[in-house]
Scaffold this motif. Structure first.
Motif, PDB file in Angstrom:
ATOM      1  N   ILE A 143      -7.717   0.262  -8.062  1.00 37.38           N
ATOM      2  CA  ILE A 143      -8.128  -0.553  -6.911  1.00 37.38           C
ATOM      3  C   ILE A 143      -9.483  -1.194  -7.167  1.00 37.38           C
ATOM      4  N   THR A 146      -8.910   4.590  -8.661  1.00 39.46           N
ATOM      5  CA  THR A 146      -7.489   4.360  -8.364  1.00 39.46           C
ATOM      6  C   THR A 146      -7.205   4.585  -6.880  1.00 39.46           C
ATOM      7  N   LYS A 147      -6.020   4.160  -6.469  1.00 37.27           N
ATOM      8  CA  LYS A 147      -5.600   4.409  -5.082  1.00 37.27           C
ATOM      9  C   LYS A 147      -5.616   5.917  -4.810  1.00 37.27           C
ATOM     10  N   ILE A 168      -6.291   0.549   2.334  1.00 43.36           N
ATOM     11  CA  ILE A 168      -5.881   1.924   1.986  1.00 43.36           C
ATOM     12  C   ILE A 168      -6.389   2.903   3.044  1.00 43.36           C
ATOM     13  N   ASN A 180      -0.106   6.087  -7.096  1.00 42.94           N
ATOM     14  CA  ASN A 180      -1.470   6.617  -7.021  1.00 42.94           C
ATOM     15  C   ASN A 180      -2.355   6.190  -8.173  1.00 42.94           C
ATOM     16  N   ILE A 223       0.859  -1.196   0.000  1.00 44.25           N
ATOM     17  CA  ILE A 223       0.000   0.000   0.000  1.00 44.25           C
ATOM     18  C   ILE A 223       0.893   1.243   0.000  1.00 44.25           C
TER      19      ILE A 223
END
Ligand SMILES: Cc1cc2nc3c(=O)[nH]c(=O)nc-3n(C[C@H](O)[C@H](O)[C@H](O)COP(=O)(O)OP(=O)(O)OC[C@H]3O[C@@H](n4cnc5c(N)ncnc54)[C@H](O)[C@@H]3O)c2cc1C
Ligand SMILES: NC(=O)c1ccc[n+]([C@@H]2O[C@H](COP(=O)([O-])OP(=O)(O)OC[C@H]3O[C@@H](n4cnc5c(N)ncnc54)[C@H](O)[C@@H]3O)[C@@H](O)[C@H]2O)c1
Ligand code: SF4
Ligand code: FES
Length: 803
Positions: free
Chosen positions: A412, A419-420, A458, A408, A403
């Motif tokens: 996910i 996205t992250k 996250i 970025n 993580i």
């Protein structure tokens, strides 16, 4: 306002409308036609319904109130059959004509049905919609031997569901390997071994020639002459874009409705999105690309500078417990392909990455899919993999490091393209602390739900020390707030909050008007806490409760007067007959709850009909006590041991109008032959020699569930006392819109028994119940006497459809 019409009320279409509403809420007057008789639901979760993990209500994405709230006119159970592109008008199966300025076709797919003799026999079904699911669940009760044709994603998820339903399941597959489009032979054989261990039987490389049987299926014959027995057959051999309505016009259709990079068809002002659309020769069958298409189309149709849709690379997983697999990109090799592989047969782990010119082109993972998001990013970004360590070891530390190190732009939530970076930003800027909030804010986790563990990680990583694992899992009331049901009830009590508006202000709702999910819930909790003094907020109620009548699919209403215990009189029957004639009621029908329903009533006729009827509302629309169904019992039946009608009437008279988290039905039978079906009611009473058995948490609807025996009592007084305490405990501890069956499963029957076993607790619960019951008034009477109510709710002008 421009007129926007959409054909198809499914996942891709309604997501496109959501995007349009975000960009330009006031731009269009929107009409949606849906062939299914339901609001938009999460089709992906049909597999979970079949597997027994959820129910239909939980998979509804857009409740009817959402359409109303957004001024969308929805016609359900009504297909569009013709498009006149010259006149810019559509015509429905019911002869309705609606003009459009812009038209979106979002008709999805149909299941492909093998064109073989016997395919139309009873017991042969597809697996595409909730109706198919219901048919399978029902048939599984009467039949034992299912055959699923097709060993792809759908077939295997169906097979797992049918096993869960207690059936013996054979899967017939055409090819030598299962899921050959997603898996290579090694992963496929690992999958087969796992599914065999779970109880599935596979017939590989078998081509079905005929479905045998007279009216109903009895078996299958294959091309090689062999036969097997079957009393249910599920066809899961792929899908076909549903292009019928476009084909009948001049719109270009190939395999799907042909669209350009902006989802525009060959005809101006007509667009297609979802599984019915063919883009650059591809028709997609997973939601991720369809949602991407929806975004592009929303921008285009709102006249904003839209990024073109360039096609999608898709990743898939199978929704079967005990199977962890992932596949993306090209999975077959040619002479330029080089593979990187790990194969650990002992631990059941297989990972293979296919590359060309140092770039990943395909991924197959079995047994451990923790690398999937990283590898998928490398694939889509065409990252050079020279010198990069491809696979990680699956340890908790590695996961935490992952993580931190994850870029970025790593995707996910595959389904919703989140996205992250987007998740982290939402957590930081919106102050999010729960998984549920992240989902509301970003869409991550809203479809198949597989990304939720990663979203949770996250969240933990972003919040650091402030992360509270238990709190993070809590479900907030809705996207307007971060607080849960328990917190809301506590805040109402401690801060003395007394109105829906006040709750939203004081507790800092992020949407000051609230939404269709939270407003009815707050209204319920306020009434539950402030038992006798709460002034109900009618406008916060769900649409049917607001109207005190059930809205029907054509915009008319039904009127169902109360008939206590299903007992009526000649005088009441006469009144009903006269009212039905006077108002030209199109349908008079006996309902399942032993009363008479008048269907097809115009809204403006409701108050005068109620006045003429002069009977109390049967609350056939409410989250309250609906009916108490009774058998004739000891008064007339020779088997009867108790007076079921008298008890039913007493119960109904006492608890009518009571607000409950969801609807409550009761049944009273005077002997265990149980003619009132008390075993599938929220509370059921069965007469025995010298007393009554009380059953709870039964359900006769989609989630069929037999009731559990709560206790046995001797007298009617004890019945009333136990029922009052039980109902009050349900009212105080259930989530709004949680049926008693789900509530009991959540809190545990033993716990409920324990609470109710204590006499002091029972007494206190009944006192609170009695206080609550005092505050209700008869709603139809109120409407008849109050002009303001009539003007506000029942005049013609106030019609705002959207149901
Ligand atoms: C059991 C199952 C499991 C699935 N699992 C996954 C998964 O895990 N991941 C994934 O990404 N995808 C999955 N899918 C696929 C996903 O559900 C579809 O890709 C998605 O629903 C397609 O959206 P759509 O809007 O194009 O079509 P649909 O959702 O099918 O909606 C189209 C709607 O239009 C209606 N309609 C058709 N013709 C007309 C007409 N003439 N007039 C009015 N209405 C009309 C249809 O009745 C339907 O309600 C699954 C599908 C099924 C059946
Ligand atoms: N987990 C998921 O992502 C998921 C789950 C269910 C459905 N879906 C989607 O729903 C759609 C339908 O799924 P599907 O599995 O039916 O489609 P599919 O086309 O992916 O698979 C159909 C399978 O049936 C086999 N087949 C074809 N003809 C056959 C025959 N005569 N006898 C036996 N087998 C035969 C094929 O070899 C293939 O493996 C797809 O778009 C799929 O992506 C996705
Ligand atoms: S439940 Fe028993 S008492 Fe009631 S009608 Fe049926 S047979 Fe008669
Ligand atoms: S990956 Fe399906 S909902 Fe996120």
């Amino acid at each position: 306002m421009k007129k926007l019409v959409m054909i198809g009320n499914g996942m891709a279409g309604v997501r496109t409308i959501e995007e349009i509403l975000k960009l330009a809420p006031e731009h269009f007057e929107i009409t949606i036609f849906g062939q299914e008789p339901h609001p938009n639901y999460n089709r992906i979760k049909l597999s979970n319904i079949l597997q027994g993990d959820t129910n239909f209500e939980e998979i509804i994405i857009s409740p009817l109130d959402w359409y109303k709230e957004n001024n969308i006119q929805l016609f359900t159970d009504e297909a569009v059959v013709n498009i006149d592109v010259e006149a810019k008008r559509v015509m429905s199966s019911k002869g309705r004509e609606v003009d459009y300025d812009e038209l979106i076709i979002a008709t999805g797919s149909n299941s492909f049905i093998l064109p073989i003799p016997g395919a139309d026999k009873m017991g042969v079904t597809s697996f595409r919609d909730i109706h198919d699911c219901e048919v399978m669940i029902k048939d599984a009760k009467n039949y034992k031997k299912a055959v699923v044709i097709g060993g792809g994603l759908l077939g295997l998820e169906a097979a797992r569901g049918l096993l869960n339903l207690g059936m013996k399941v054979d899967v017939v597959h055409l090819m030598p390997h299962l899921m050959e489009r997603q898996l290579d032979p090694i992963a496929s054989s690992m999958l087969k071994a796992e599914l065999e261990a779970q109880g599935m039987n596979f017939l590989m490389e078998k081509e079905t020639a005929e479905i045998l049987g007279n009216e109903r299926v009895t078996g299958l014959r294959f091309k090689d002459g062999s036969e097997i027995e079957a009393d249910m057959v599920v066809m899961a051999v792929g899908i076909k874009a549903n292009t019928e309505v476009a084909k009948n016009s001049t719109i270009d259709v190939n395999r799907g409705i042909v669209v350009n990079d902006y989802m525009e068809t060959s005809v101006p002002h007509v667009y297609a999105v979802g599984e019915c659309a063919e883009h650059r020769g591809t028709v997609y069958g997973l939601v991720a690309p369809l949602y991407e298409q929806g975004k592009v189309l929303a921008n285009r149709i709102c006249g904003l500078s839209a990024e073109a849709y360039g096609g999608s690379i898709t990743g898939t997983q199978l929704k079967v417990a005990g199977v962890d697999l992932y596949s993306a990109g090209e999975i077959t090799d040619d002479d330029q392909t080089k593979s990187i592989m790990i194969y650990n047969d002992f631990e059941g782990i297989y990972k293979r990455v296919l590359t060309k010119n140092n770039v990943i082109v395909g991924i197959v993972l079995y047994g451990d899919t923790t690398d999937s998001t990283r590898l998928f990013r490398m694939l889509t970004k065409k990252e050079d993999i020279s010198g990069v360590s491809i696979f990680h070891t699956n340890t908790n530390d590695a996961a935490a490091d992952d993580i931190a190190e994850m870029p970025n732009d790593e995707l996910i939530c595959g389904c919703n393209g989140v996205t992250k970076g987007a998740i982290v930003e939402a957590i930081k800027t919106q102050g999010l602390t729960t998984l549920d909030q992240v989902s509301h804010c970003t869409n991550a986790g809203r479809s198949c739900g597989r990304c939720k563990p990663m979203v949770s990680s996250i969240l933990a990583h972003t919040l650091g020390d402030q992360f509270d694992a238990a709190a993070a899992q809590k479900t907030s009331i809705c996207g307007c707030t971060t607080i849960s049901r328990e917190e809301l009830v506590e805040e109402i009590k401690t801060k003395g909050l007394s109105s829906v508006k006040e709750v939203m202000n004081v507790l800092e709702w992020n949407n000051e008007e609230g939404c269709t999910k939270c407003r009815p819930a707050i209204n319920y909790y306020l009434g539950m806490v402030h038992m006798d003094e709460y002034k109900d907020d009618r406008d916060s109620r769900l649409v049917n409760e607001k109207m005190h009548a059930n809205i029907q699919k054509d915009g008319t209403y039904s009127v169902v007067p109360r008939m206590y215990g299903g007992v009526t009189t000649a005088a009441d029957l006469k009144k009903i007959a006269e009212v039905a004639e006077k108002y030209n009621v199109p349908l008079v029908k006996l309902t399942g709850g032993q009363r008479i329903g008048l269907f097809g009533v115009k809204k403006e006729d409701l108050p005068s009909m109620w006045e003429d009827l002069d009977m109390p509302s049967g609350y056939a629309y409410g989250k309250t006590l609906r009916t108490v169904k009774t058998c004739v019992g000891a008064q007339f039946c020779r088997y009867g041991t108790q007076d079921s009608m008298a008890l039913g009437i007493e119960l109904e008279k006492k608890f009518e109008r009571l607000d409950t988290p969801h609807k409550v039905k009761m049944g009273v039978s005077a002997c265990p032959r149980n003619c009132s079906e008390a075993g599938i009611k929220d509370i059921g009473f069965v007469g025995i020699d010298g007393g009554w058995e009380i059953y709870v948490a039964g359900n006769g609807g989609v989630d069929l569930r037999p009731g559990d025996l709560l206790c046995t009592v001797k007298t009617e007084e004890e019945v009333m006392e136990m029922t009052g305490a039980y109902l009050q405990y349900y009212r105080e501890t259930a989530n709004y819109l949680e049926r008693t069956s789900k509530w009991v499963e959540r809190v545990g029957l033993d716990h409920v028994r324990e609470v109710l076993a204590d006499e002091v607790t029972r007494k206190a619960l009944n006192e609170r119940m009695d206080k609550t019951l005092n505050r209700y008034i008869e709603p139809w009477n109120e409407a008849i006497q109050n002009d303001a109510i009539q003007d506000k709710y029942y005049t013609k002008q106030t019609i705002k459809v959207g149901e």
